[in-house]
Design a protein around this motif. Structure first.
Motif: not given
Lengths: 112, 118
Positions: A30-31, A51-54, A66-67
């Motif tokens: 996970t980048p 980092f993570s989440g939304d 947007e990831f």
């Protein structure tokens, strides 16, 4: 090996128009992803990070990104560009142990 | 709060000469980084220090480049002898710490030193 690709070297938009800058990454886990802006003669300034989440993250100066894991992308967007946004925009991934790996950058020009 | 300071801002030298760059990180930042940014490319990490120890220097051309961070505060990057391909902007950055992914610390960048080798 980790890498970042920014397909567009130069982009020109009119002031007030919307903007999307593309960024694709290659990373096994996970980048952690970043967008920086670099103005002439100045250091890099962090616009936003994921980092993570939304998967939609908000940053400074009205930017968002947007990831999309399925596309290995982290595109930068702004709904209405200002003349002061003209600069080099750099996408980066954390390669582990706080080591940043940057793309080649996209130079944004803004027409009045 | 003062940012990352670098000097000189610009340097022009002849090939085969020596040059040194200085960086003073943000007070209290344990980790210091030197990046090389060649025209048209993104910054590339040359060396990373944690206090006065080297964490990563895998991309530092050790035959001509050297760096030190005595006392764990400011740092000097040296090139000896310089080559034409060393023309670039040399960026220094610092962060509170963060040598593990669990505890990421934002890197703050200085204005850079633009080196031209003729």
């Amino acid at each position: 090996a980790q890498s970042v690709t920014q397909p567009d070297i130069h982009i020109t938009v009119s002031e007030g128009a919307s903007l999307e800058l593309r960024c694709n990454y290659s990373y096994g886990a996970t980048p952690y992803l970043f967008w920086y802006v670099q103005s002439p003669g100045q250091g890099l300034q962090l616009l936003l990070k994921y980092f993570s989440g939304d998967t939609l993250v908000q940053g400074i100066k009205g930017f968002e990104a947007e990831f999309k894991r399925s596309q290995s992308s982290f595109n930068l967007r702004k709904p209405s560009v200002h003349w002061s946004d003209a600069a080099e925009h750099l996408c980066a991934v954390d390669g582990g142990y706080n080591k940043l790996i940057f793309g080649a950058g996209t130079r944004l020009a803004v027409h009045p | 709060e003062a940012g990352v300071a670098q000097s000189p801002r610009y340097k022009i030298i002849e090939k085969r000469q020596s040059v040194a760059f200085w960086c003073n990180p943000i007070s209290g930042h344990a980790t210091l980084y030197w990046y090389q940014q060649i025209l048209g490319q993104g910054p590339k990490l040359l060396i990373q220090f944690q206090n006065n120890g080297v964490v990563d220097d895998s991309q530092l051309p050790k035959d001509r480049f050297s760096a030190e961070r005595l006392k764990g505060v400011d740092s000097t990057l040296k090139i000896q002898p310089a080559k034409l391909e060393d023309s670039a902007v040399y960026l220094c950055a610092s962060s509170l710490g963060g040598t593990t992914r669990a505890g990421y610390n934002e890197q703050f960048f200085g204005p850079g030193t633009r080196l031209t080798v003729l």
